[in-house]
Scaffold this motif. Sequence first.
Motif, PDB file in Angstrom:
ATOM      1  N   GLU A 160       6.480  37.129 -30.385  1.00  0.00           N
ATOM      2  CA  GLU A 160       6.446  37.673 -31.744  1.00  0.00           C
ATOM      3  C   GLU A 160       7.824  37.712 -32.401  1.00  0.00           C
ATOM      4  O   GLU A 160       7.945  37.495 -33.601  1.00  0.00           O
ATOM      5  N   LEU A 195      -1.424  34.711 -33.364  1.00  0.00           N
ATOM      6  CA  LEU A 195      -0.295  35.656 -33.309  1.00  0.00           C
ATOM      7  C   LEU A 195       0.703  35.319 -34.416  1.00  0.00           C
ATOM      8  O   LEU A 195       1.237  36.202 -35.095  1.00  0.00           O
ATOM      9  N   ASP A 198      -0.597  36.738 -37.633  1.00  0.00           N
ATOM     10  CA  ASP A 198      -0.518  38.211 -37.666  1.00  0.00           C
ATOM     11  C   ASP A 198       0.920  38.664 -37.938  1.00  0.00           C
ATOM     12  O   ASP A 198       1.158  39.573 -38.736  1.00  0.00           O
TER      13      ASP A 198
END
Length: 348
Positions: A160, A195, A198
């Motif tokens: 992330e 991911l 997001d």
Amino acid sequence: MKIAVFAGDGIGPEVTREAVRVLEALRLPELVLFEGDVGGVAYKRHGHPLPAETLEMARSCDAILFGAVGDPDCDALERQLRPEQAILGLRKELGLFANLRPAKLFKGLEDASALRPEVAGAIDLLIVRELNGDVYFGEKGIRILPDGRRQGWDMMAYAEDEVRRIAHVGFKAAMGRKRRLCSVDKANVLETSQLWRDVVIEVARDYPEVELSHMYVDNAAMQLVRNPGQFDVIVTGNLFGDILSDQASMCVGSIGLLASASLAEGTKGLYEPIHGSAPDIAGKGLANPMATILSAAMLLRHSFGREADAARIEAAVGQALHDGVRGADLGGALGTAAIGDAIVERLA
Ligand code: NAD
């Protein structure tokens, strides 16, 4: 303003020379240029495509102006000694994680694009590509399955924080342009992409003025040729960005016009034309130096915040093209030095 100039192989020295002339013509008192060997020429002189002294120079300078690497004499060398490894080594050693490739159609070049003039005329976009992660850097291998078949595999992964930092680059770039950011992924099939999406949405909260959209990569490939004018900034991962940025570049006419920046955290960056060393025309004075000159403009903008000087260079290139200054790549007859002259003359 310490700039390392790594001209490299083939047409690299020819096009870099013209970009240096343009930088010098701006008469910036703080400007200091250093020259270093990279690529095949470095292998021949020092036994390595990225010698320790070149890397040290890159580390100690604020920015790097890079020509091109690639030399047919070196094609048989083992992979880590090939000229192209120099650029990969610099990306890794300097933490260059964000690749910026603007694609804009200069007025008067509508007919040079592979697209219809009215479609091509609207292109003014920037692709922000993540450069240090994705399937290119994941674990990989070839294994034998229980039934004896060979299987190749490459692991696609993004953490992330890797997505977050490239998303910030994308949003900041959009803030300086038309404030529209399109994040390209394949979230309908890939967890890595889910991911990615997001995290981009999370980062968007810091940039309420930017209009964020999402697009699947297959659709993005189609939209880039159908209606490229709809894009302002595109942010995407390493694999998708690699493909889309080459596609976008060919929509604007010639490979000799396209500049790029590879940025680290902070202001350090490496600036280079997207083309290679073009061995077929090397040494003939035929290469178009505009991509390298436009890379020098990006260097002034991104590493030194000199927007006015960058815009001056870009305007001079635009004016030259408008006035019919053309190399062989655009169907004209001017050589590398004559194109450099034409741009220097128009800097005023
Ligand atoms: P290339 O970009 O060097 O050349 C492709 C074609 O475009 C050639 O016909 C060439 O003459 C033309 N061309 C390229 N730049 C031009 C310019 N400024 N003006 C006019 N015409 C231009 O790609 P290639 O032929 O696939 O690769 C040649 C070498 O460059 C290889 O060794 C490759 O690995 C290397 N390469 C290096 C980089 C880099 O340094 N970042 C990028 C791409 C390829």
